[in-house]
Structures are given as structure tokens and as C-alpha cells.
Design an enzyme around this catalytic site. Structure first.
Site, PDB file in Angstrom:
ATOM      1  N   GLY A  82      14.324   0.975  -0.376  1.00 16.20           N
ATOM      2  CA  GLY A  82      13.559  -0.242  -0.213  1.00 16.20           C
ATOM      3  C   GLY A  82      12.368  -0.014  -1.139  1.00 16.20           C
ATOM      4  N   GLN A 124       4.012  -1.388  -4.597  1.00  9.82           N
ATOM      5  CA  GLN A 124       4.315  -0.471  -5.274  1.00  9.82           C
ATOM      6  C   GLN A 124       4.613  -0.499  -6.745  1.00  9.82           C
ATOM      7  OE1 GLN A 124       7.915   0.696  -2.331  1.00  9.82           O
ATOM      8  NE2 GLN A 124       6.925   2.818  -3.062  1.00  9.82           N
ATOM      9  N   CYS A 180       9.428   8.361  -0.170  1.00 10.84           N
ATOM     10  CA  CYS A 180       8.650   6.937  -0.384  1.00 10.84           C
ATOM     11  C   CYS A 180       8.885   7.070  -2.186  1.00 10.84           C
ATOM     12  CB  CYS A 180       7.529   6.890  -0.007  1.00 10.84           C
ATOM     13  SG  CYS A 180       6.679   5.388  -0.892  1.00 10.84           S
ATOM     14  N   LEU A 181       9.309   6.247  -2.909  1.00  6.61           N
ATOM     15  CA  LEU A 181       9.421   6.215  -4.457  1.00  6.61           C
ATOM     16  C   LEU A 181       7.908   6.187  -4.920  1.00  6.61           C
ATOM     17  CD1 LEU A 181      11.888   3.424  -5.155  1.00  6.61           C
ATOM     18  CD2 LEU A 181      12.229   6.053  -4.960  1.00  6.61           C
ATOM     19  N   HIS A 240       8.452   0.656   7.355  1.00  4.32           N
ATOM     20  CA  HIS A 240       8.077   1.351   6.263  1.00  4.32           C
ATOM     21  C   HIS A 240       7.476   0.609   5.129  1.00  4.32           C
ATOM     22  CE1 HIS A 240       8.371   4.866   3.088  1.00  4.32           C
ATOM     23  NE2 HIS A 240       8.110   3.882   2.506  1.00  4.32           N
ATOM     24  N   GLU A 241       8.451  -0.464   4.931  1.00  2.04           N
ATOM     25  CA  GLU A 241       8.215  -1.589   3.664  1.00  2.04           C
ATOM     26  C   GLU A 241       6.848  -2.602   4.040  1.00  2.04           C
ATOM     27  OE1 GLU A 241       9.174  -0.668   0.929  1.00  2.04           O
ATOM     28  OE2 GLU A 241      10.482   0.394   1.504  1.00  2.04           O
ATOM     29  N   HIS A 278       3.584  -0.839   3.748  1.00  3.37           N
ATOM     30  CA  HIS A 278       3.286  -0.952   2.240  1.00  3.37           C
ATOM     31  C   HIS A 278       2.394  -2.418   2.179  1.00  3.37           C
ATOM     32  CE1 HIS A 278       4.902   2.416  -0.080  1.00  3.37           C
ATOM     33  NE2 HIS A 278       6.020   2.086   0.455  1.00  3.37           N
TER      34      HIS A 278
HETATM   35 ZN    ZN Z   1       7.605   3.570   0.347  1.00  2.47          ZN
END
Ligand code: ZN
Length: 165
Positions: free
Chosen positions: A47, A52, A90-91, A132-133, A136
Site C-alpha cells: 500500500g 508518502q 511502512c515504506l 493503515h493507508e 496516512h
Molecule cells: Zn505506511
């Protein structure tokens, strides 16, 4: 289509609350979606939220077995009272993983890349990624909810995260 740099914690851009997507038909928006999918795949993520990559728009992409799913202007409701705890990463917080309690199931209403509304029920990992997304886009990160670091404790410490391991 190009890859874009993924903003890293604790950059304050990750705390931005995203604005609704209004123009689905612009070239810039379509390019954004393509770039987000390419960036997510290159980083082997499941995701990625626009936040991000420094774009304060309410859109995220998710890819599990099927996909990619575009989630624009998402409305999440019917969060189950039952919670499940599982490991997340998480990226934007590379090399740190930890346990996060989340609602086990939910209902999602969102728009696709062309602005068409869809809705679905999700559970398990899919429900987890959606939450999670979605967060963000509200300027929240999994480390805000993480109860225990499972991998990357030294890195978490370097980042100033006071989460037990
Ligand atoms: Zn993330």
C-alpha cells in the site's frame, strides 16, 4: 510513469491531513496514480498513500493478491469491535516493524481512479491495509499505534520512537 521518492519519518509532511480529490480527469492525477503504483511495486509495498510522496490528496493504492486498488476520498465505517493484532511496517519507516491492533473488519466506500464510487467489506490483512493507508491520509502513522517493536528496534530508537520491543 516514474518512481517517486518516499518521504521518511519523521518528516512533517507525513503529518499533513490530505485534501479531497476533486479533479479525477486531469493528466496530473492520472500520472500520480501510475507513479504511486510503480513506486509501491518497486518498494515491494502492499500500500502507498499520496501523503508518502508529498502530495496532500486523499488517495492511496493497495495491492494484495488482486489489484491495484485505488482508494480515493475513502470513507471507512462499520469498524468491527473485534480487534486483531498483527505485524506492520511502512515504506515511510523503513526497517522498523511492530505489532498494531486494528479492527478486524470494516466497510469501505471510496472512489476509483476515474472517480466512480464503489464499496466493499474487508477483513483480515485487507482491512488492516485499508486502515493503515486511511490513517496516512489523516497524518497518522502505524508507529502512533504500535504496541511492540518486532524488528528494527535500534532503528526505532534512533528515530526517537519510545515503543517497547
Ligand atoms: Zn505506511
Amino acid at each position: 510513469m516514474s518512481h517517486r521518492p518516499v518521504i521518511q519519518f519523521p518528516d512533517s509532511k507525513l503529518r499533513a491531513v490530505a485534501n479531497p480529490v476533486r479533479d479525477f480527469h486531469s493528466e496530473a492525477f492520472q500520472t500520480l496514480i501510475c507513479d504511486m503504483v510503480a513506486t509501491m511495486r518497486k518498494r515491494r509495498g502492499i500500500g502507498l498513500a499520496a501523503t508518502q510522496i508529498g502530495v496532500a490528496l486523499q488517495v492511496a493504492v493497495i495491492e494484495l493478491k488482486d489489484g491495484p486498488l485505488v482508494m480515493a476520498n475513502p470513507v471507512v465505517n462499520k469498524l468491527s469491535r473485534q480487534q486483531e493484532e498483527d505485524e506492520e511496517g511502512c515504506l515511510s519507516v523503513v526497517a522498523v516493524f511492530g505489532m498494531v491492533p486494528r479492527a478486524a473488519a470494516l466497510h469501505l466506500r471510496a472512489q476509483d481512479a476515474h472517480g466512480r464510487w464503489y464499496e466493499m467489506n474487508a477483513k483480515g490483512l485487507f482491512a488492516r491495509v485499508i486502515q493503515h493507508e486511511y490513517e496516512h491520509l489523516q497524518g497518522k502513522l502505524f508507529v502512533d499505534r504500535c504496541t511492540r517493536i518486532t524488528a528494527g528496534a535500534p532503528r526505532a530508537h534512533e528515530l526517537g520512537l519510545a515503543i517497547p520491543s
